[in-house]
Design an enzyme around this catalytic site. Sequence first.
Site, PDB file in Angstrom:
ATOM      1  CG  ASP A 328      -2.108   0.562   0.846  1.00  0.00           C
ATOM      2  OD1 ASP A 328      -2.267   1.769   0.474  1.00  0.00           O
ATOM      3  OD2 ASP A 328      -3.113  -0.042   1.036  1.00  0.00           O
ATOM      4  CG  HIS A 351      -1.079   1.438  -3.293  1.00  0.00           C
ATOM      5  ND1 HIS A 351      -2.233   1.429  -3.036  1.00  0.00           N
ATOM      6  CD2 HIS A 351      -0.463   0.186  -4.015  1.00  0.00           C
ATOM      7  CE1 HIS A 351      -2.524  -0.060  -3.271  1.00  0.00           C
ATOM      8  NE2 HIS A 351      -1.717  -0.615  -3.853  1.00  0.00           N
TER       9      HIS A 351
END
Length: 520
Positions: A328, A351
């Site tokens: 993430d 991310h």
Amino acid sequence: MRKLITKSLLLLILLVITCCNSIDLCEGRRGRHWRPNKGPLSSLTKKKGKGKTGSQHNGQGSPKPGLTPKPAVKPNPGPKPKPKPSPAQKPKPSPKQGSSPSPVQGKANPASPTPIIYNVLDFGAQGDGVCDDTKAFEDAWAEACKEEASTVMVPADYQFLVGPISFSGPYCKPNIVFQLEGTIIAPTNAKAWGGGLLQWLEFTKLRGITIKGKGVIEGRGSVWWTGTDDNIDPVRASMTSLSLLFFLYLISIFSMQALRFYGSYNVTVTGITIQNSPQCHLKFDNCESVAVYNISISSPGDSINTDGIHLQNSKDVNIHHNNLSCGDDCVSIQTGCTNINVHSLDCGPGHGISIGGLGRDNSKACVANVTVRDINMHNTMSGVRIKTWQGGSGMVENVRFSNIRVSEVQTPIIIDQFYCDHASCHNQTQAVSISGVHYENIRGTFTVKPVHFACSDNAPCSDISLTNVQLQPQKEQFHMYDPFCWQAYGELYTPTVPPVLCLQNGKPASNRVLSDHDTC
């Protein structure tokens, strides 16, 4: 006369025995907290702490066997400093040089700057990766909590199985050091996690707390991401169907943090490795004056919701010179954060670095004064991103992204005021306002789209600037998208590659007056 001589001889013999035993007792204690073996020490530490709490008489508790081959004899009172407390008292480890602490309430000698060190092995920890060492960590912390600038030592070459634990204040002395040289591993069975406690290692309400060393925090998160593992007992295997559904529901709404700091001031994390967290690796909530540097965070790129560093309601934070790879956001900056400085990071996979999502469930969100600079990103979904939910309020302002190098990043620059992590979200007009966002020296390659500005009709993005932005497609034969803008206003200070012609000059004509509900 003969009786008097006999009594004198007996008194002299008793005095000699007392002196000899006192000398052996001191020698037997020298440096014992640094012994690698745990033979007589383990039996001793099991008895420590069973004495009367609050006893501070340094050797005047009832003597116990096991410390020396000779029976301990109560020393005679006198002006000379007394030896360390007896085994009946809670353990007070000796300083590194092996000299005994000052007899005044077990504190270190004021003439020496060496802190008191509490080794978890001395409190019964096994360090074999199988036995539960949670109680030993709790007991070591309880003692360190009483001493300013003390150290909890987690020694190298051991694996400590530790369940959910809170190292908490607010009555702890300041400037405690948690020296992590060994490995701490998480439990993987449901019973160890208790009734829905969704954080593992937590430090709360402390003033001056440092975690440092070359050790590892191993979350063993694969059982959370997939529910299966060939080598360890999965959490889900020990649950009924009903409890499993409830457990998965809790995971879906709460972030499972490996290491969390809450309500603390002057926090430092340096040197350590955090890996394979069930979800978020390192979180700061309601903290002030935070420094995170020279650490490594790693989990697979496809691990679910495994943010690297997560900030919420925190200010005056410096994050620098770290290697972050996860499933993430490498760094996630949430509501209530101000004066955040992030620089000199290696990020990927993951991310990217994100502000948000903000304004979920029509909440108010405020973020200000954020600088992200000197970042290397590779194989990430996003580069630098601001994301907000529809229906929120508040504002994001004064944000600078500078000297960002991207390699094979899907979309390097993103502002998304329509963020939604579901299949669909209800359309709402209200939005968290975004202004004063500056992009400088953003260079490298992308695989999907170079720039994506999707701003709200009711609260357009304003004061966006781009300077020296040069983004090339990774491979020309791939289908690429052009830069996209919607209700985004600002200025191009230099030509961009590719041209971002969709950014509108100036300020939005319908720039609404912010209400008290919108301002921060």
